[in-house]
Design an enzyme around this catalytic site. Sequence first.
Site, PDB file in Angstrom:
ATOM      1  N   SER A   1       0.820  -1.218   0.000  1.00  0.00           N
ATOM      2  CA  SER A   1       0.000   0.000   0.000  1.00  0.00           C
ATOM      3  C   SER A   1       0.851   1.263   0.000  1.00  0.00           C
ATOM      4  O   SER A   1       0.524   2.264   0.646  1.00  0.00           O
ATOM      5  CB  SER A   1      -0.946  -0.006   1.205  1.00  0.00           C
ATOM      6  N   GLY A   2       1.986   1.232  -0.714  1.00  0.00           N
ATOM      7  CA  GLY A   2       2.746   2.459  -0.974  1.00  0.00           C
ATOM      8  C   GLY A   2       2.177   3.134  -2.213  1.00  0.00           C
ATOM      9  O   GLY A   2       1.074   2.795  -2.675  1.00  0.00           O
TER      10      GLY A   2
ATOM     11  N   ALA B   1       2.813   2.870  -5.323  1.00  0.00           N
ATOM     12  CA  ALA B   1       2.544   2.030  -6.493  1.00  0.00           C
ATOM     13  C   ALA B   1       1.270   1.201  -6.299  1.00  0.00           C
ATOM     14  O   ALA B   1       0.401   1.153  -7.186  1.00  0.00           O
ATOM     15  CB  ALA B   1       3.745   1.126  -6.758  1.00  0.00           C
TER      16      ALA B   1
ATOM     17  N   GLY C   1      12.535  14.467  -0.254  1.00  0.00           N
ATOM     18  CA  GLY C   1      12.995  15.471  -1.227  1.00  0.00           C
ATOM     19  C   GLY C   1      11.920  15.917  -2.179  1.00  0.00           C
ATOM     20  O   GLY C   1      11.696  17.108  -2.385  1.00  0.00           O
TER      21      GLY C   1
ATOM     22  N   GLU D   1      17.992  18.735  -7.169  1.00  0.00           N
ATOM     23  CA  GLU D   1      18.707  17.621  -6.532  1.00  0.00           C
ATOM     24  C   GLU D   1      19.816  17.179  -7.479  1.00  0.00           C
ATOM     25  O   GLU D   1      19.866  17.584  -8.652  1.00  0.00           O
ATOM     26  CB  GLU D   1      17.739  16.474  -6.217  1.00  0.00           C
TER      27      GLU D   1
ATOM     28  N   HIS E   1      22.269   6.062  -0.121  1.00  0.00           N
ATOM     29  CA  HIS E   1      22.100   7.525   0.001  1.00  0.00           C
ATOM     30  C   HIS E   1      23.283   8.058   0.800  1.00  0.00           C
ATOM     31  O   HIS E   1      23.648   7.485   1.827  1.00  0.00           O
ATOM     32  CB  HIS E   1      20.785   7.843   0.707  1.00  0.00           C
TER      33      HIS E   1
ATOM     34  N   ARG F   1      24.825  10.336  -6.806  1.00  0.00           N
ATOM     35  CA  ARG F   1      24.791   9.763  -5.456  1.00  0.00           C
ATOM     36  C   ARG F   1      25.896   8.760  -5.165  1.00  0.00           C
ATOM     37  O   ARG F   1      26.449   8.730  -4.073  1.00  0.00           O
ATOM     38  CB  ARG F   1      23.466   9.043  -5.261  1.00  0.00           C
TER      39      ARG F   1
ATOM     40  N   HIS G   1      19.494   2.629   0.409  1.00  0.00           N
ATOM     41  CA  HIS G   1      18.341   3.507   0.228  1.00  0.00           C
ATOM     42  C   HIS G   1      17.322   2.989  -0.784  1.00  0.00           C
ATOM     43  O   HIS G   1      16.121   3.060  -0.548  1.00  0.00           O
ATOM     44  CB  HIS G   1      18.867   4.872  -0.207  1.00  0.00           C
TER      45      HIS G   1
ATOM     46  N   ARG H   1      19.657   5.431  -9.968  1.00  0.00           N
ATOM     47  CA  ARG H   1      18.415   6.198 -10.088  1.00  0.00           C
ATOM     48  C   ARG H   1      18.665   7.697  -9.935  1.00  0.00           C
ATOM     49  O   ARG H   1      19.373   8.127  -9.021  1.00  0.00           O
ATOM     50  CB  ARG H   1      17.439   5.753  -9.002  1.00  0.00           C
TER      51      ARG H   1
END
Length: 527
Positions: free
Chosen positions: A14-15, A17, A49, A114, A229, A275, A336, A371
Amino acid sequence: MYEDIRTDFLIIGSGVAGLRAAIELAGKGEITVVTKDIMKESSTEYAQGGVAVALSDEDEVGIHYEDTIRAGDGLCIKPAVEVLVSDGPWRIRELIDWGAAFDMKGTKLDFTLEAAHTRRRVLHAHGDSTGREIGKVLLSKVTAESEIKRLTFSVAVDLMVHDGRCLGAVILREGKLYRVFAKATVLATGGGGQIYARTTNPEVVTGDGMAIAWRAGAVLRDMEFVQFHPTALYAPGAPQFLLSEAMRGEGGRLLNIYGEPFMKKYHPDGELAPRDVVSRAIISEMVETKSPHVYLDLTHLDAGFIKGRFPRIYQTCLRYDVDITRDRIPVSPAAHYMMGGVMTDTDGRTSIEGLFAAGEVTCTGVHGANRLASNSLLEGLVFGARAGMSARDYASRMSEPVPKTYLPPHGSGSIDHYDYNEVRSLIRRVMWERVGIIRCSESLGIAKERLGAFKGLLEGTYLTRKEVEVKNMLQTGLLITEAAFRRECSIGAHYRSDRKSKEGCRYHLLMKREDDGNMSFWEEQCD
Ligand code: FAD
Ligand code: SIN
């Protein structure tokens, strides 16, 4: 042993997506969302972010595409990136129409910067609570739909696959196993940060989806690519709370323990270098200064601005006696995000009929080997919706009833010999120390051996969430390790100190569990 539940669509997770997929399916039948904890507990809830989208006056979809491709270091799957950046603006406008309150500058949306973005294109909400705002809006839509059932504190244990088709999943709820039969299933379980001793991810994120899909025989892609991260809080007794990259985007500097800036030594883009570069630079400085952390410093910025722009971070750090307006913040990297995962096409189809997937559990190919920051909330929205559409189309074509006689395989592994907390902690330490930011053949070999010693655990069927999670952490950890071992070169977030060259590294590594239980691997060259 099993109780049965019938539904038209099963969504696991249930995030962003899973919720977005559920919304797409509303009105098409009964939808059941199962989730491990309360509905909002997910990485989505903690995303800070923002969400990257080409909507500002200075931006274009084509520039967002180029930045994403560059960050992916040659491994992005271009049609997937095209879908991400071109569906993106539409999905964000839709979200705004549903009530999402992104921060504004006057009458215009406010975009931040970012790392590796050549434009200010990251939308944020309540300063640093972007994921919470997106989750809240999606959840309120889901809650308003009467045909969407929510099963909280329910753990998906395994998929049910019969004759090559996914029939649903086995769910563990209050100590009991259920067979949930569905015409179509959407896997949206997020990543696997908890497999590592240092991580920004919440406790529910234990790599379940990759392990579940693996056991079901789905193809997984590029599992070796884990993003670390650079800046998680390093303070006694504090969790590894994320210090958003947006803090560097707004002018935050990295200093070693002697107060010296160091990033320009490593990359011309300094604090806003990719990153993986920043994480490795921090590790080098930590080694050189024999310190477990470096500092993120915002003290030269206006205190009022900091409190307004990063209210959640400000308050959280204060709880651990770090006042980010006055103190340098001790930070070090943490696991991360997983770029690799269950292979899907641009419509969320996996290699198993009837099984769809979206979000961090997948490898759509949009992130390549690394990413671009803030592309994952967007990915969840764009590909969650697309997976929902595909599930709907598939179910509408599927007329035969689900076979009720199907019995999920029941493992016979023993739990008696293990202390689960010990195994969990060992997995996390091995992954952090041996399969972390910098790997090599030797460290990966040791990890394979140490994790391999617990292989007996992979066969069991367990009746507590903790046990199911440890089994999945072990499985996904082994898959990451094996993939990292096989990729004998360095690209994107995968850095091998024994093979630093990128030569010969532009391929995707695919893997699958064969019917006899053996792993098979193959490579696909990038276009
Ligand atoms: P999640 O949001 O993690 O949801 C997974 C769901 O699956 C959860 O509900 C979980 O309980 C459930 N689940 C897991 N296993 C099972 C199981 N076996 N059975 C049942 N349910 C299960 N990305 C950005 O784009 N911008 C950002 O600013 C940003 N900041 C971040 C900050 C932090 C601290 C973290 C951790 C991540 C951040 N990310 C950010 C990454 C981004 O938040 C995630 O990649 C994204 O939210 C993943 O969404 P998801 O729906 O795939 O998974
Ligand atoms: C952050 O705010 O630094 C996280 C952004 C992301 O992971 O996309």
